[in-house]
Design a protein around this motif. Structure first.
Motif, PDB file in Angstrom:
ATOM      1  N   UNK A 214      10.490  10.398  -4.011  1.00 30.87           N
ATOM      2  CA  UNK A 214      11.315  10.966  -2.945  1.00 30.87           C
ATOM      3  C   UNK A 214      11.134  10.184  -1.642  1.00 30.87           C
ATOM      4  N   UNK A 215       9.902   9.786  -1.344  1.00 34.46           N
ATOM      5  CA  UNK A 215       9.665   8.984  -0.138  1.00 34.46           C
ATOM      6  C   UNK A 215      10.361   7.636  -0.219  1.00 34.46           C
ATOM      7  N   UNK A 216      10.330   7.008  -1.377  1.00 31.88           N
ATOM      8  CA  UNK A 216      10.980   5.709  -1.549  1.00 31.88           C
ATOM      9  C   UNK A 216      12.493   5.844  -1.399  1.00 31.88           C
ATOM     10  N   UNK A 217      13.071   6.892  -1.978  1.00 31.76           N
ATOM     11  CA  UNK A 217      14.509   7.091  -1.860  1.00 31.76           C
ATOM     12  C   UNK A 217      14.898   7.366  -0.416  1.00 31.76           C
ATOM     13  N   UNK A 218      14.118   8.158   0.271  1.00 31.13           N
ATOM     14  CA  UNK A 218      14.399   8.449   1.675  1.00 31.13           C
ATOM     15  C   UNK A 218      14.339   7.178   2.522  1.00 31.13           C
ATOM     16  N   UNK A 219      13.352   6.326   2.252  1.00 30.42           N
ATOM     17  CA  UNK A 219      13.225   5.080   2.988  1.00 30.42           C
ATOM     18  C   UNK A 219      14.431   4.176   2.744  1.00 30.42           C
ATOM     19  N   UNK A 220      14.882   4.095   1.494  1.00 29.55           N
ATOM     20  CA  UNK A 220      16.051   3.266   1.159  1.00 29.55           C
ATOM     21  C   UNK A 220      17.295   3.813   1.834  1.00 29.55           C
TER      22      UNK A 220
ATOM     23  N   UNK B 151       5.271   6.705 -10.955  1.00 27.53           N
ATOM     24  CA  UNK B 151       4.794   7.259  -9.687  1.00 27.53           C
ATOM     25  C   UNK B 151       5.006   8.770  -9.640  1.00 27.53           C
ATOM     26  N   UNK B 152       4.339   9.409  -8.714  1.00 25.14           N
ATOM     27  CA  UNK B 152       4.507  10.847  -8.559  1.00 25.14           C
ATOM     28  C   UNK B 152       5.888  11.144  -7.971  1.00 25.14           C
ATOM     29  N   UNK B 153       6.335  12.370  -8.126  1.00 23.60           N
ATOM     30  CA  UNK B 153       7.642  12.783  -7.618  1.00 23.60           C
ATOM     31  C   UNK B 153       7.695  12.636  -6.105  1.00 23.60           C
ATOM     32  N   UNK B 154       6.620  12.930  -5.440  1.00 20.03           N
ATOM     33  CA  UNK B 154       6.550  12.806  -3.989  1.00 20.03           C
ATOM     34  C   UNK B 154       6.795  11.362  -3.553  1.00 20.03           C
TER      35      UNK B 154
ATOM     36  N   UNK C 276       0.813  -1.212   0.000  1.00 21.43           N
ATOM     37  CA  UNK C 276       0.000   0.000   0.000  1.00 21.43           C
ATOM     38  C   UNK C 276       0.847   1.261   0.000  1.00 21.43           C
ATOM     39  N   UNK C 277       2.047   1.195   0.562  1.00 22.08           N
ATOM     40  CA  UNK C 277       2.895   2.376   0.646  1.00 22.08           C
ATOM     41  C   UNK C 277       4.049   2.329  -0.352  1.00 22.08           C
ATOM     42  N   UNK C 278       4.009   1.438  -1.307  1.00 19.27           N
ATOM     43  CA  UNK C 278       5.075   1.350  -2.311  1.00 19.27           C
ATOM     44  C   UNK C 278       5.031   2.556  -3.235  1.00 19.27           C
ATOM     45  N   UNK C 279       6.174   2.881  -3.824  1.00 19.93           N
ATOM     46  CA  UNK C 279       6.254   4.059  -4.692  1.00 19.93           C
ATOM     47  C   UNK C 279       5.345   3.931  -5.901  1.00 19.93           C
ATOM     48  N   UNK C 280       5.123   2.719  -6.383  1.00 18.42           N
ATOM     49  CA  UNK C 280       4.288   2.534  -7.560  1.00 18.42           C
ATOM     50  C   UNK C 280       2.807   2.438  -7.208  1.00 18.42           C
ATOM     51  N   UNK C 281       2.456   2.553  -5.947  1.00 19.05           N
ATOM     52  CA  UNK C 281       1.056   2.451  -5.546  1.00 19.05           C
ATOM     53  C   UNK C 281       0.257   3.684  -5.974  1.00 19.05           C
ATOM     54  N   UNK C 282       0.869   4.844  -5.949  1.00 18.48           N
ATOM     55  CA  UNK C 282       0.196   6.089  -6.341  1.00 18.48           C
ATOM     56  C   UNK C 282       0.690   6.501  -7.721  1.00 18.48           C
ATOM     57  N   UNK C 283       0.082   5.934  -8.734  1.00 15.27           N
ATOM     58  CA  UNK C 283       0.509   6.151 -10.113  1.00 15.27           C
ATOM     59  C   UNK C 283       0.021   7.512 -10.594  1.00 15.27           C
TER      60      UNK C 283
END
Length: 55
Positions: free
Chosen positions: A44-50, A38-41, A19-26
């Motif tokens: 950025x969230x996925x990169x921050x998590x990694x 995915x959106x830019x937001x 549900x919180x994956x970067x590709x979830x909000x296309x």
């Protein structure tokens, strides 16, 4: 083989929460290849998590 039904019983349980994956909000989809973007937001969230969860 009838005695080992662990795999059959637990196949329906998801391993990860997507549900919180970067590709979830296309935001967009590429026209020819139909690849979801995915959106830019979310990127950025996925990169921050990694970056925070590196070993």
């Amino acid at each position: 083989m009838g005695e080992n039904r662990y795999k059959e019983k637990n196949m329906s349980m998801p391993l990860e929460n997507h549900k919180t994956a970067a590709w979830a909000n296309i935001e967009n989809v590429k026209k020819n290849s139909r690849v979801p973007l995915p959106s830019t937001f979310e990127v950025e969230n996925a990169k921050e998590w990694v970056d925070n969860n590196q070993k």
